[in-house]
Design an enzyme around this catalytic site. Sequence first.
Site, PDB file in Angstrom:
ATOM      1  N   LYS A  38      49.606  39.509  41.997  1.00  0.00           N
ATOM      2  CA  LYS A  38      49.645  40.006  43.372  1.00  0.00           C
ATOM      3  C   LYS A  38      50.788  39.350  44.135  1.00  0.00           C
ATOM      4  CE  LYS A  38      46.532  40.671  47.353  1.00  0.00           C
ATOM      5  NZ  LYS A  38      45.163  40.408  47.863  1.00  0.00           N
ATOM      6  N   SER A 113      42.670  44.338  49.461  1.00  0.00           N
ATOM      7  CA  SER A 113      44.114  44.398  49.579  1.00  0.00           C
ATOM      8  C   SER A 113      44.835  44.280  48.235  1.00  0.00           C
ATOM      9  CB  SER A 113      44.607  43.277  50.506  1.00  0.00           C
ATOM     10  OG  SER A 113      44.293  42.005  49.971  1.00  0.00           O
ATOM     11  N   SER A 137      38.834  41.621  48.715  1.00  0.00           N
ATOM     12  CA  SER A 137      40.123  42.196  48.304  1.00  0.00           C
ATOM     13  C   SER A 137      40.353  42.270  46.805  1.00  0.00           C
ATOM     14  CB  SER A 137      41.274  41.416  48.956  1.00  0.00           C
ATOM     15  OG  SER A 137      41.322  41.690  50.335  1.00  0.00           O
TER      16      SER A 137
END
Length: 433
Positions: A38, A113, A137
């Site tokens: 990420k 996210s 997330s």
Amino acid sequence: MAGTLDFSPDDRYNAFITTCSTAPFSGGALAGIAVAVKDNISTAGIETTCGSRILEGYIPPYDAYVVELLRREGAAIVGKTNMDEFGMGSTTETSAFGPTKNPVDPSRVPGGSSGGSAAAVAAGLVPMALGSDTGGSIRCPAAFCGVVGLKPTYGRVSRYGLIAYASSLEQVGPMARTVEDVSRLMSVIARYDPRDATMFDRPYDHRPSADIGGLRVGIPGEYFGEGVDPRVAKKVRDAIGVIEDLGASTVPVSIPGMRYALAAYYVICTAEASSNIARFDGVRYGPAVDTRKSWHEAYQDIRQEKLGPEVRRRVMLGTFALSAGYAGRYYAKALGARQKIRQDFERAFRDVDVIAGPTMPTVAFPLGERTDPVSMYLSDILTAPANLAGIPAISVPCGRVDGLPVGLQLMGRQFEEERIIDAAYAYEQGVKA
């Protein structure tokens, strides 16, 4: 044996912000395995943007500790995945680099996210990925994309090198297509790091077992209440039935503090964001400010230009919640609610080993459907409580509604990832049989 990894991602889903050419690898627990990271996790020599224009072009001089561990075990880091800007969102639509699409149905959101990480795994671009989870997330996109995602206990995985959003809530965690691979990745990243003052020396070294005879599973009514799609609830109850058939028993439990969870979460996370995002000022990171202006004018201009509307909204909310005369009315009350939620979970875990419920109240919704911030914030209602309590939680696919994946969420006591992973693995193997 040393070698190279041929990695050419199909970018039709916009899962990656940056892709990397990979160096030769040899040895280690992850030798030759492609892992996506990420884009809020620092990678030495590789641009790290947090999905924001204010960090465009920023190349960290060091690796996050979890990245150090990946490299040490021979993993091939093949790219940085798309994400909601600074982790602020539940759909990956707030990214400055465009939304990620759900590989199951590209007209739908992948969740957020960590939507890029989930999409990369779901699309088969990588077998494993790292995400981060502040209020769901990792678990939200895992549920929406039909993969497995684990939010570890707060303090079990180092946050050194994770670009902060809400420091008291967030954790780095693994995502993969199977529970076994999530466990395998967790065994690499859960190692003590003295640079993270919130860490506990509790390494993870576990092989999943499908033997769950005698496991007590708590079913909280609050997780099946208003706002949860009845079809999602049925799929989750069916999954719990499979776990019962494998030797577990179910017990009704209650988390009454759930009614405060979402409000408490958004006060705490925005307050912490207000502090953490203050460092992005156009001086130390990102594009340079206009030095002919006063610092205050330049600071205001660069943040107005380079931070997206959702980040600005949350920073303003957090600044208000901490302002003179309001901190007691909002922030202090939120901390009290957080303590109540933690106590509710502790009380429930006196009678059960694992708590089960839906990961998300609905299946993935269409891109662009939830432009109203409040409707987006409501998506976190079932995931944020685990972050407030600091407990581990895993999402595992448990069927589909209208062709879209549903996630079963299993939560455990602090530092009992092994138990929820075994329960998830038993379910996964049970439905395959």
